[in-house]
Design a protein around this motif. Sequence first.
Motif, short mmCIF file in Angstrom:
data_model
loop_
_atom_site.label_atom_id
_atom_site.label_comp_id
_atom_site.label_asym_id
_atom_site.label_seq_id
_atom_site.Cartn_x
_atom_site.Cartn_y
_atom_site.Cartn_z
N ALA A 1 0.83 -1.21 0.00
CA ALA A 1 0.00 0.00 0.00
C ALA A 1 0.87 1.25 0.00
N ALA A 2 0.24 2.37 -0.41
CA ALA A 2 0.88 3.68 -0.37
C ALA A 2 -0.20 4.73 -0.21
N VAL A 3 0.22 5.94 0.21
CA VAL A 3 -0.70 7.07 0.37
C VAL A 3 -0.25 8.16 -0.60
N PHE A 4 -1.22 8.73 -1.34
CA PHE A 4 -0.90 9.80 -2.28
C PHE A 4 -1.75 11.02 -1.94
N ILE A 5 -1.08 12.14 -1.62
CA ILE A 5 -1.76 13.40 -1.31
C ILE A 5 -2.00 14.15 -2.62
N VAL B 1 -4.64 6.62 8.40
CA VAL B 1 -4.54 5.81 7.18
C VAL B 1 -4.22 4.35 7.48
N LEU B 2 -3.67 4.06 8.66
CA LEU B 2 -3.39 2.67 9.02
C LEU B 2 -4.68 1.85 9.06
N THR C 1 6.07 -2.32 5.18
CA THR C 1 6.58 -2.11 6.53
C THR C 1 6.58 -0.63 6.92
N LYS C 2 6.94 0.25 5.99
CA LYS C 2 6.90 1.69 6.24
C LYS C 2 6.04 2.33 5.16
#
Length: 456
Positions: free
Chosen positions: A69-73, A127-128, A138-139
Motif C-alpha cells: 500500500a501507499a498514500v498519495f496526497i 490511514v493505518l 513495513t513503512k
Amino acid sequence: MDEQVRSIDVDGFSLKVPEKHVFQSRIALTLKQNQYVKIECFEAQGVVPKYKFFVVDAASNGKVKMKTAAVFIVPQGQEKSWTFATFDGLADLLTQINVSRVIFVYLGRGYIFKDLLGVQEELKTVVLSLLPPNCNTTKLPFMTNGDIGEKSLIYHNNNTIVEDVKEGDYYLRQLIFLSNVNQVQSEIRLELQDETGQELFSEGSLLKGRVTGNYSFLTFECQRAMILSLAFFPQIVLNKPFKLLILGAGACVLPTFLLKFFNNIEITAVDIDPQVVEIGRRFFGVPEDPRFHVFIEDAILYTKNYSGEAFDHIFLDICIGDPNVQTPPPQFTNQEFTSFLSKNLTDDGILTINMIGNDMQISKIIEEMRVVFGNLYKCKCKEDTNQILFCVKKNCEIDWKIVVKGVKELEEIKKWDSTMGLLEYAEWIKAVERQIKPADAILQGRKKNRKKRKKN
C-alpha cells in the motif's frame, strides 16, 4: 438510493465509511480487484470533511496478492485534472506506483494545509485503518506530485466558502456551497490589477498586490458552451440592443463577462439567495452597471409574474447545491414553466439550459422542452458532465456550420480569450432527434410496408 454509511472514530477523527466495509465497529477494507471506496474524514464538530479518502485497489490479480500500500496526497488545484477526477486516472496512477492499494487523499475545502509533512503527521494513524489485512508494507510511503499546492481562505460562513487556489499557471477564486463541497459554484481567474482593472477583495489572496478578475475568460466549460447561443442569430447581438434573462445568477460571473464584451446588452439576473449575490459583488468583482439588474426572488415566481418586454435569450442555470438532484430541478423543466419561458422570449429567442443528470433525466428534460420548442440542439461538454440544450423558438433548422460561422464573427469582433475554444464547442452542436415511442415505431413500420405493397 444513497449508500448507508457508519461513523467510525479513529485518532480524533470521525470517518464516514460505507456500511458494507464495517465489521464489528471496525473498518474492514479487504483487497479486491478494481475496488474503489470513498471515505470522508471529519474533525470533531466539523461541518465539512477535512479530508476525503479514495481507496483504490489494483486491477491486476498479481498486484493484489502483493498486499502492499501507499498514500498519495492530491495537490490542491489539481483535483479537477483527469488523473485525480476520474477512476481511470486514479487507476493509471496506481499502476505507476506499483502497489496493491493506494489511498488517495484530497484536502478539504475551508481548511489551510501548510505542507506535506504536516498532513502526513496528522494522518499517519488514520490511514493505518485503511490498509489491507496483513499488509506487507513495513513503512507506509506518503507521496504527492511535487508539493501539496497553494490555497488561501478568503471568506467563509455557515453556508459558503470563498478560496483562492493555484491551478497550473493560474490563480483562481472559487465559491463553494457547504451543502456540496465537491462542486465549485462560481470561479474566476485572478491577476494583478493594472490601471484599468477593478480591484477585488485582496486580503489573504495568494496573489500579493491589488487583485482583479480576468473577465476575458470563462473557466467553466458549461458557461463557454452556453454563450454559443449568441452565435445562432449573431445579427441580433451585434446589430441592435438585446435583452438577456439569467435564471440562477450565482456569483454573477457569466453576466459580468457579457457586460464586458457587449455594450448593447441588458441583463436581468434572478437568484433566490441574496448572500450569494452579495458575495459576487464583494469577492468576484460584479460591477454596478445600469445595464445589469439583479432580482432576489424565486425564479418560477419571477418568470410567471413577468410582464415586461420579451427577452432575446434566456439562460436557465439553476443548481440547488444537492448532488443527488438533477440540474435544473424538475420544477424548472415541466411544461407549465417552460410555457412561461417561451412566452417571455421574442420570436427569434433561444432558451439555453445547463443540464446535469443521468440519461433518463436528460431525456425527460428534452421531451418536456419538445412540447413547447420545436427545434432543439444539444452540446456535450468535453471534460465536465454538463450538457447544454438550446431550445430555439423560431421554427427553423440551424446547421452547426452556421453557428461556427457566427462564433468566428463574434470572436473577430469581441476579442475575448481565444483559448476558450468556442469553435470546438460549436462543432459539437447536434440537432436533437425526436424520440420515437415503441408503439409509434410499429405504426411507422406498418405504414412503410403498406407503401411498399402499393408500389409492387
